[in-house]
Design a protein around this motif. Structure first.
Motif, mmCIF file in Angstrom:
data_model
loop_
_atom_site.group_PDB
_atom_site.id
_atom_site.type_symbol
_atom_site.label_atom_id
_atom_site.label_comp_id
_atom_site.label_asym_id
_atom_site.label_seq_id
_atom_site.Cartn_x
_atom_site.Cartn_y
_atom_site.Cartn_z
ATOM 1 N N ALA A 166 -2.696 7.797 5.678
ATOM 2 C CA ALA A 166 -2.719 6.331 5.697
ATOM 3 C C ALA A 166 -4.130 5.757 5.676
ATOM 4 O O ALA A 166 -4.379 4.719 5.050
ATOM 5 N N ARG A 167 -5.089 6.412 6.327
ATOM 6 C CA ARG A 167 -6.446 5.874 6.410
ATOM 7 C C ARG A 167 -7.050 5.661 5.020
ATOM 8 O O ARG A 167 -7.796 4.699 4.796
ATOM 9 N N VAL A 168 -6.737 6.545 4.089
ATOM 10 C CA VAL A 168 -7.232 6.410 2.718
ATOM 11 C C VAL A 168 -6.210 5.703 1.833
ATOM 12 O O VAL A 168 -6.566 4.912 0.959
ATOM 13 N N LEU A 169 -4.947 5.980 2.079
ATOM 14 C CA LEU A 169 -3.894 5.472 1.203
ATOM 15 C C LEU A 169 -3.735 3.956 1.299
ATOM 16 O O LEU A 169 -3.568 3.271 0.279
ATOM 17 N N VAL A 170 -3.799 3.408 2.505
ATOM 18 C CA VAL A 170 -3.585 1.968 2.695
ATOM 19 C C VAL A 170 -4.595 1.132 1.909
ATOM 20 O O VAL A 170 -4.211 0.210 1.179
ATOM 21 N N PRO A 171 -5.907 1.405 2.009
ATOM 22 C CA PRO A 171 -6.836 0.589 1.221
ATOM 23 C C PRO A 171 -6.659 0.750 -0.289
ATOM 24 O O PRO A 171 -6.893 -0.198 -1.043
ATOM 25 N N PHE A 172 -6.214 1.920 -0.736
ATOM 26 C CA PHE A 172 -5.952 2.087 -2.166
ATOM 27 C C PHE A 172 -4.787 1.204 -2.602
ATOM 28 O O PHE A 172 -4.865 0.517 -3.622
ATOM 29 N N ILE A 173 -3.717 1.219 -1.831
ATOM 30 C CA ILE A 173 -2.545 0.411 -2.177
ATOM 31 C C ILE A 173 -2.897 -1.075 -2.134
ATOM 32 O O ILE A 173 -2.459 -1.863 -2.987
ATOM 33 N N GLN A 174 -3.726 -1.471 -1.170
ATOM 34 C CA GLN A 174 -4.140 -2.873 -1.096
ATOM 35 C C GLN A 174 -4.895 -3.282 -2.356
ATOM 36 O O GLN A 174 -4.726 -4.392 -2.870
ATOM 37 N N ARG A 175 -5.722 -2.390 -2.875
ATOM 38 C CA ARG A 175 -6.431 -2.689 -4.121
ATOM 39 C C ARG A 175 -5.467 -2.719 -5.298
ATOM 40 O O ARG A 175 -5.553 -3.592 -6.168
ATOM 41 N N ALA A 176 -4.536 -1.783 -5.317
ATOM 42 C CA ALA A 176 -3.579 -1.701 -6.419
ATOM 43 C C ALA A 176 -2.688 -2.931 -6.486
ATOM 44 O O ALA A 176 -2.222 -3.316 -7.567
ATOM 45 N N GLU A 177 -2.452 -3.570 -5.338
ATOM 46 C CA GLU A 177 -1.559 -4.730 -5.292
ATOM 47 C C GLU A 177 -2.096 -5.925 -6.082
ATOM 48 O O GLU A 177 -1.346 -6.862 -6.355
ATOM 49 N N HIS A 178 -3.368 -5.885 -6.467
ATOM 50 C CA HIS A 178 -3.891 -6.947 -7.326
ATOM 51 C C HIS A 178 -3.280 -6.876 -8.721
ATOM 52 O O HIS A 178 -3.197 -7.892 -9.418
ATOM 53 N N GLU A 179 -2.856 -5.679 -9.126
ATOM 54 C CA GLU A 179 -2.322 -5.479 -10.478
ATOM 55 C C GLU A 179 -0.845 -5.085 -10.500
ATOM 56 O O GLU A 179 -0.190 -5.239 -11.533
ATOM 57 N N TYR A 180 -0.322 -4.578 -9.380
ATOM 58 C CA TYR A 180 1.012 -3.987 -9.383
ATOM 59 C C TYR A 180 1.889 -4.569 -8.279
ATOM 60 O O TYR A 180 1.395 -4.923 -7.198
ATOM 61 N N GLU A 181 3.163 -4.653 -8.581
ATOM 62 C CA GLU A 181 4.157 -4.883 -7.537
ATOM 63 C C GLU A 181 4.433 -3.533 -6.891
ATOM 64 O O GLU A 181 4.760 -2.565 -7.583
ATOM 65 N N VAL A 182 4.279 -3.464 -5.583
ATOM 66 C CA VAL A 182 4.371 -2.178 -4.879
ATOM 67 C C VAL A 182 5.582 -2.170 -3.956
ATOM 68 O O VAL A 182 5.778 -3.084 -3.159
ATOM 69 N N ALA A 183 6.385 -1.126 -4.076
ATOM 70 C CA ALA A 183 7.504 -0.890 -3.157
ATOM 71 C C ALA A 183 7.259 0.427 -2.440
ATOM 72 O O ALA A 183 6.758 1.389 -3.036
#
Length: 208
Positions: A166-183
């Motif tokens: 989670a420590r690495v994954l969460v900030p990546f997903i937060q960045r990805a959310e600018h371009e993607y709908e995330v489930a």
């Protein structure tokens, strides 16, 4: 690189189908004393098993790209369930093992080396999959660039990671959310001695 190091055949059941894959019997030939070169590809990660189980549920045929494939179990499972699969990794050794595993299982797949910093033309794909591929902040942007380059409009990305990432994954997903709908969904994998929690993310480009 094709070596004469001994191999072990492992069996895994995916949705009632038996898959056999090769892995090195020992990591010693691949250890250099440099932590950055530890052969993470040589282990079957729990996230890869969860991802393999999931892709087996996708309605075939889909054109699928696996990135950071390692031993290639998710991609091989996808091929076994009727998908057109390209498996990629940066290292030559796992790519050779994937080819051997594919032949052993009677599966037709494409296997290619992929450098995220200098990607070649592999075409475009309906689905991109990866297990334990988000592990360093310096690779966030190259990984997002890979998605843009290879994902067809309206395609989907599925990423599986141990919850402890989670420590690495969460900030990546937060960045990805600018371009993607995330489930996000949480899957549990029970082994003989413990239960592993694996986070599965689905990314869909916004606007589709």
């Amino acid at each position: 690189m094709k070596g004469d190091w001994p191999l072990v055949q492992e069996n895994i059941q995916i949705r009632g189908r038996n898959l056999v894959f090769f892995r090195p019997e020992s990591l010693d030939p691949f250890l250099t004393g440099d932590n950055n070169s530890f052969p993470f590809w040589a282990r079957l990660w729990e996230a890869a098993i969860v991802l393999a189980d999931f892709v087996a549920t996708l309605k075939p045929p889909r054109k699928i790209l696996e990135i950071g494939a390692g031993l290639g179990v998710p991609g091989l499972a996808a091929a076994a369930f009727g998908h057109e699969v390209t498996l990629t990794d940066y290292e030559d050794v796992p790519l050779d093992l994937i080819r051997r595993s594919a032949r052993l299982n009677g599966l037709e797949v494409r296997v290619s080396r992929l450098d995220w910093l200098n990607p070649e033309d592999l075409g475009e794909f309906e689905v991109i999959i990866g297990a334990e591929v988000v592990y360093a902040g310096r690779l966030f942007q190259p990984l997002l660039d890979i998605f843009r380059r290879y994902l067809l409009p309206g395609g989907e990305i599925y990423l599986a990671h141990d919850r402890e990432r989670a420590r690495v994954l969460v900030p990546f997903i937060q960045r990805a959310e600018h371009e993607y709908e995330v489930a996000t969904s949480l899957r549990r994998l029970r082994t003989s001695d413990e239960t592993h929690e694996v986070v599965l993310h689905r990314l869909r480009p916004k606007g589709f």
